[in-house]
Design a protein around this motif. Structure first.
Motif, short mmCIF file in Angstrom:
data_model
loop_
_atom_site.label_atom_id
_atom_site.label_comp_id
_atom_site.label_asym_id
_atom_site.label_seq_id
_atom_site.Cartn_x
_atom_site.Cartn_y
_atom_site.Cartn_z
N ALA A 41 0.91 -1.32 -0.01
CA ALA A 41 -0.12 -0.06 -0.08
C ALA A 41 0.82 1.35 0.17
N LEU A 42 1.98 1.36 0.88
CA LEU A 42 2.76 2.36 0.89
C LEU A 42 3.40 2.57 -0.42
N SER A 43 3.81 1.58 -1.17
CA SER A 43 4.60 1.61 -2.41
C SER A 43 3.43 2.14 -3.33
N ASP A 44 2.34 1.61 -3.42
CA ASP A 44 1.24 2.37 -4.22
C ASP A 44 1.05 3.70 -4.09
N GLU A 45 0.93 4.14 -2.71
CA GLU A 45 0.89 5.51 -2.42
C GLU A 45 2.08 6.34 -2.78
N ILE A 46 3.10 5.61 -2.60
CA ILE A 46 4.47 6.44 -3.27
C ILE A 46 4.35 6.78 -4.71
N ASN A 47 4.10 5.67 -5.53
CA ASN A 47 3.99 5.58 -6.90
C ASN A 47 2.69 6.95 -7.46
N GLU A 48 1.85 6.75 -6.63
CA GLU A 48 0.74 7.87 -6.88
C GLU A 48 1.21 9.31 -6.69
N THR A 49 1.94 9.57 -5.59
CA THR A 49 2.36 10.80 -5.25
C THR A 49 3.48 11.00 -6.18
N ARG A 50 4.19 10.26 -6.53
CA ARG A 50 5.21 10.62 -7.44
C ARG A 50 4.67 10.92 -8.87
N ALA A 51 3.48 10.39 -9.46
CA ALA A 51 2.83 10.57 -10.60
C ALA A 51 2.46 12.18 -10.42
N GLU A 52 1.45 12.35 -9.18
CA GLU A 52 0.98 13.38 -9.09
C GLU A 52 1.84 14.61 -9.13
N VAL A 53 3.03 14.29 -8.41
CA VAL A 53 4.24 15.40 -8.35
C VAL A 53 4.53 15.40 -9.79
N GLN A 54 4.76 14.58 -10.77
CA GLN A 54 5.24 14.96 -11.97
C GLN A 54 4.20 15.59 -12.75
N PHE A 55 2.87 15.19 -12.43
CA PHE A 55 1.92 16.10 -13.37
C PHE A 55 1.85 17.57 -12.98
N VAL A 56 2.08 17.84 -11.69
CA VAL A 56 2.03 18.99 -11.33
C VAL A 56 3.26 19.82 -11.70
N LYS A 57 4.25 19.08 -11.57
CA LYS A 57 5.52 19.87 -12.26
C LYS A 57 5.39 20.30 -13.64
N SER A 58 4.59 19.15 -14.43
CA SER A 58 4.78 19.49 -15.85
C SER A 58 3.74 20.54 -15.99
#
Length: 737
Positions: A41-58
């Motif tokens: 679950a933590l891994s999935d959450e980390i992956n989602e957070t990374r995706a969101e950070v990447q989207f926000v960054k873009s």
């Protein structure tokens, strides 16, 4: 303890330990499984957070890019806007809500060139102060403080009105200020120097044009006066010469002089009328008039010329059409004179027919009238019909012209009809004839009373004698419209044979071959036939000179008006009616030649004529030489006033253009002398002025009538006859006028 027991006890302990171990292993595996799920679950959450950070960054990068592009566009738009504002030759500025200058273009600042204090941040009040103190604005005689206060009041209003100011260098600036919702003000300073100067040039050009128009009108009026004054002598003397004993050759010369003079007057009138129409100075004067009578008068004037050319001049006025309308009779008559005159001039044989028809509009309160002039003349070639109403156009060429004229008559007629809101046209077949026509809409006069066309019951059959086939056809159609039975023929002998006991009246032309109209009446009376005979004639004098005219019931002069013909028919008594005993007549001839005794007035009519031209005085005196009058001349207005005070004449004929005091001034002076006396001598103007407005100015001076030169003898006699009453002798002798 025995060994087996010890081994059994150890085995039980080992089994218990193994069970505990297995339990702990199971618990540990459960913990591992739980920890694994949590880690997943933590891994999935980390992956989602990374995706969101990447989207926000873009997205942040994209927004930064868009903002950069928008900023660049804003800079470009601002640069272009200011570039556009700077290229405007007029001044542009905008102020904040506190009336401080935010920005302006170079054209706006150029007015204040050299004043460093005029820059963004300066207030509008300070700008007004600099404008007056530095002499930038030319305020004329207005006080600087008053000017600044007026401009400030304007600025502070919600909707400042445009203001034009004049700069020190002569330039004119139009200030246009617009206040926004937030209090900002956009100010435009339009340089209208070119417009102002152009308007000044236009005003100057208009002033010169009006001066030229006045000069032209004055020239035309003076030329009219200068030409008409000697023409009065030419035409007047020619008319007087014709009344003296002359040989046939001398009469020809006198007629030629008179006709040529009148033709010259027609040319003068055409030129004057065309000039007035061209300058848009011609005004229509609408009054009540009788259209049928106007056409009859015109026909009578042209009848002699038509008769000399062997032509029949006919009128066909719609039997049931009204006669009294509201319009400009003078201009309508001018149009018809041009059209009929041309028809007579270009017709060598046959006839000229004036036909009038129409239909009612708006409950018969106005009528659409159509007047056509048909002739059997030379016609017009097809290629010239479309140019026939142009100025100076002639059917025949200049080199081989057969018919004289200015070529203005039809052009003037076309413009006059257009001014009346009508239409004019022409139809023609070369070698067969032409038909000119015009249509106008005229209101029926309020005073018009429709004529009663109902005939007595005892008038049913008419024998009509008319040698002209077209005239006979017109009369037959009109009388049949009245419900009459018409029997037509062209000779007196044939009419005599057609008269029966059923005939109620005989209508005959005077000039019929072999047996004329009066001869027909005498022949019927000789045969004891008492049927009334109505005679139509072009010359009533010839009828009066024929002793047989007593056999006639009525004499109608051509052209015969509808009402006159119907009135003559209505005056016919039923069969068996006894006429009054002719022996009871009280006429002098039937009373032994003794006329009743009347008091004979002793005083002659006093006539005063003011005329500075010696020739015109001679013409005037010769025209009136046969009258029993007391005639006195005055050579100017002053002498006319003196003569009026001395002899108090019965009528004054007053020339308008005279030295020392003109006719209008003299008439005004005479009216002042008469003021309070209750008497007003008739004053008749004799004028050579014929421009628009002359008549109004003449009548406004207290003059009762005016006659246009050259003078006509009949017109003079008519005015004298109108005042020949009271205690004066009849100027025309015992026969009267």
């Amino acid at each position: 303890m025995s060994l087996p027991n010890k081994l059994a006890q150890e085995r039980r302990a080992r089994l218990a330990a193994e069970r505990v171990l297995e339990q702990k292993q199971a618990e540990l595996q459960a913990a591992y499984r739980k920890l694994g799920k949590h880690a997943q679950a933590l891994s999935d959450e980390i992956n989602e957070t990374r995706a969101e950070v990447q989207f926000v960054k873009s997205e942040n990068e994209r927004v930064k890019s868009d903002l950069n592009i928008a900023h660049q566009k804003i800079e470009i738009a601002e640069r272009r806007l200011w570039h556009s504002i700077e290229t405007i030759q007029d001044g542009f500025a905008f102020f904040g809500p506190d009336s401080r200058l935010i920005g302006a273009n170079r054209a706006w600042f150029s007015v204040f060139e050299g004043l460093e204090d005029v820059r963004p941040g300066i207030t509008y009040v300070e700008i007004l102060q600099f404008s007056t103190e530095e002499g930038i604005v030319d305020i004329g005689n207005e006080h600087p403080a008053e000017w600044r206060e007026r401009m400030l009041d304007r600025w502070q209003s919600d909707t400042p009105e445009a203001e034009v100011v004049r700069l020190w260098n002569g330039a004119y600036i139009k200030m246009i200020d617009q206040r926004g919702h937030g209090g900002d003000v956009v100010s435009l300073a339009l340089n209208i120097t070119g417009t102002i100067r152009y308007e000044k040039r236009l005003k100057e050009a208009r002033r010169k044009a009006e001066a030229a128009s006045r000069a032209k009108s004055s020239f035309l009026a003076n030329m009219s006066h200068e030409i008409r004054t000697p023409m009065n002598g030419v035409v007047g003397m020619a008319e007087l010469l014709r009344e003296t004993p002359l040989s046939e050759e001398q009469k020809l010369y006198a007629d030629t002089i008179k006709n040529s003079g009148e033709a010259l007057l027609v040319i003068i009138n055409d030129v004057l009328d065309y000039s007035k129409i061209e300058a848009e100075k011609l005004v229509l004067h609408n009054v009540t008039f009788d259209l049928e009578r106007s056409i009859q008068e015109l026909t009578m004037l042209m009848q002699a010329n038509a008769r000399d050319r062997g032509l029949s001049l006919l009128v066909d006025y719609d039997l049931f059409l009204p006669t009294e309308f509201i319009g400009d009779p003078g201009r309508l008559r001018q149009v018809m004179t041009n059209l009929v005159g041309n028809a007579v001039k270009f017709t060598e044989q046959g006839h000229v027919l004036i036909r009038v028809v129409g239909f009612g509009l708006e409950d018969d309160k106005s009528f659409r009238l159509s007047v056509t002039i048909e002739d059997t003349g030379i016609g017009i070639p097809d290629e010239k019909i479309k140019h026939i109403f142009g100025e100076f156009n002639q059917v025949d060429g200049e080199s081989n012209r057969k018919f004289e004229g200015t070529g203005l008559g039809l052009a003037i007629s076309e413009k006059l009809i257009r001014m009346m809101g009508g239409e004019i046209w022409v139809e023609s077949v070369e070698g067969q004839g032409s038909t000119f026509g015009f249509s106008v809409t005229l209101p029926v006069a309020d005073s018009y009373q429709s004529f009663d066309f109902d005939l007595p019951a005892h008038i049913r059959q008419v024998v009509l004698v008319e040698p002209n086939d077209l005239t006979r056809a017109i009369l037959e159609r009109q009388m049949r419209a009245l419900g009459l039975e018409v029997i037509g023929c062209n000779t007196g002998e044939r009419a005599h044979d057609l008269v029966t006991s059923h005939t109620d009246v005989v209508i005959t032309d005077h000039a019929i071959p072999a047996m004329d109209g009066i001869g027909l009446a005498a022949s019927l009376r000789k045969d004891a036939c008492t049927i009334p005979v109505v005679l139509m004639t072009a010359s009533s004098d010839q009828v009066a000179g024929d002793a047989r005219h007593t056999h006639l019931h009525a004499v109608l002069k051509r052209p015969v008006a509808r009402q006159e013909l119907i009135s003559a028919l209505k005056s016919i008594d039923p069969p068996g009616h006894t006429e009054p005993d002719e022996a009871q007549s009280t006429s002098p001839e039937e009373n032994g030649g003794i006329a009743p005794v009347e008091d004979s007035p002793q005083r002659a009519l006093k006539v005063l004529a003011a005329e500075d031209n010696k020739t015109n005085r001679l013409v005037f005196s010769k025209m009136l030489k046969a009258l029993d009058i007391d005639l006195e001349f005055a050579e100017n207005g002053l002498q006319a006033v003196e003569a009026f005070e001395r002899q108090r004449p019965d009528i004054i004929f007053m020339d308008i253009s005279m030295p020392e005091m003109d006719g209008k001034q003299a008439a005004t002076r005479i009216r002042d002398i008469e003021n309070g006396t209750g008497q007003a001598v008739p004053i008749v103007a004799m004028t050579a002025h014929a421009m628009e407005g002359d008549a109004d100015a003449i009548l406004a001076a207290g003059i009762d009538f005016y006659l246009t030169k050259p003078l006509k003898k009949d017109s003079l006699l008519e005015r004298i006859s109108a005042v020949s009453t009271g205690d004066v002798r009849c100027p025309f002798g015992s026969e009267g006028h």
